[in-house]
Design a protein around this motif. Sequence first.
Motif, PDB file in Angstrom:
ATOM      1  N   ASP A 176      -1.304   6.408   2.377  1.00  0.00           N
ATOM      2  CA  ASP A 176      -2.581   5.796   2.724  1.00  0.00           C
ATOM      3  C   ASP A 176      -2.478   5.075   4.069  1.00  0.00           C
ATOM      4  O   ASP A 176      -3.403   5.119   4.882  1.00  0.00           O
ATOM      5  N   ALA A 210       3.068  -2.907   5.139  1.00  0.00           N
ATOM      6  CA  ALA A 210       3.765  -1.707   4.662  1.00  0.00           C
ATOM      7  C   ALA A 210       5.206  -1.659   5.167  1.00  0.00           C
ATOM      8  O   ALA A 210       5.923  -0.687   4.917  1.00  0.00           O
ATOM      9  N   TRP A 215       9.286  13.784   1.063  1.00  0.00           N
ATOM     10  CA  TRP A 215       8.228  14.557   0.422  1.00  0.00           C
ATOM     11  C   TRP A 215       7.896  15.806   1.231  1.00  0.00           C
ATOM     12  O   TRP A 215       7.645  16.870   0.683  1.00  0.00           O
ATOM     13  N   ALA A 243       0.836  -1.198   0.000  1.00  0.00           N
ATOM     14  CA  ALA A 243       0.000   0.000   0.000  1.00  0.00           C
ATOM     15  C   ALA A 243       0.873   1.251   0.000  1.00  0.00           C
ATOM     16  O   ALA A 243       2.017   1.246   0.465  1.00  0.00           O
ATOM     17  N   ASP A 244       0.305   2.317  -0.542  1.00  0.00           N
ATOM     18  CA  ASP A 244       0.993   3.604  -0.533  1.00  0.00           C
ATOM     19  C   ASP A 244       1.208   4.042   0.923  1.00  0.00           C
ATOM     20  O   ASP A 244       0.287   3.980   1.739  1.00  0.00           O
ATOM     21  N   GLN A 303      10.351   8.117   3.032  1.00  0.00           N
ATOM     22  CA  GLN A 303       9.648   8.574   1.834  1.00  0.00           C
ATOM     23  C   GLN A 303       8.741   9.754   2.173  1.00  0.00           C
ATOM     24  O   GLN A 303       8.676  10.729   1.433  1.00  0.00           O
TER      25      GLN A 303
END
Length: 137
Positions: A6, A57, A84, A2-3, A80
Amino acid sequence: MADIFDVIADGTRRDILQLLRERSAAGEQGTSVSQIVQELGVSQPTVSKHLKVLREAHLVSVREDGQHRFYSIVAEPLEQVDDWLVPFLLDESDAAAAVASVGAALPESAARAAEGIGRVAASAKHAVTGALKKLGA
């Protein structure tokens, strides 16, 4: 998988990660599901469901001891999110300086150390700014 955004969008999962981080910082070698249930006041099935998502994850690791499972945080996937988010926390001058410094050649160990220091500084700046806003300063 999964992202990551999310996965951490859910408040209960963030609470679990926070609890695991705090216990890890206190020297704990893992936290049982029952300890998480007790700390957060959430049902065992709910905690287990969220731990499964976090496990998939790669945000938590699990150690089995008989019928008990002990969970620990794995922070690396959160880099990550950090990568961002940091540009939003930097001033324009900070961002320009960061971009300019990319061209400078550093030994790999020094580059990793500088990156870590930069992350801590950005995080501290964000925390202080947030606290000042809450205080109305």
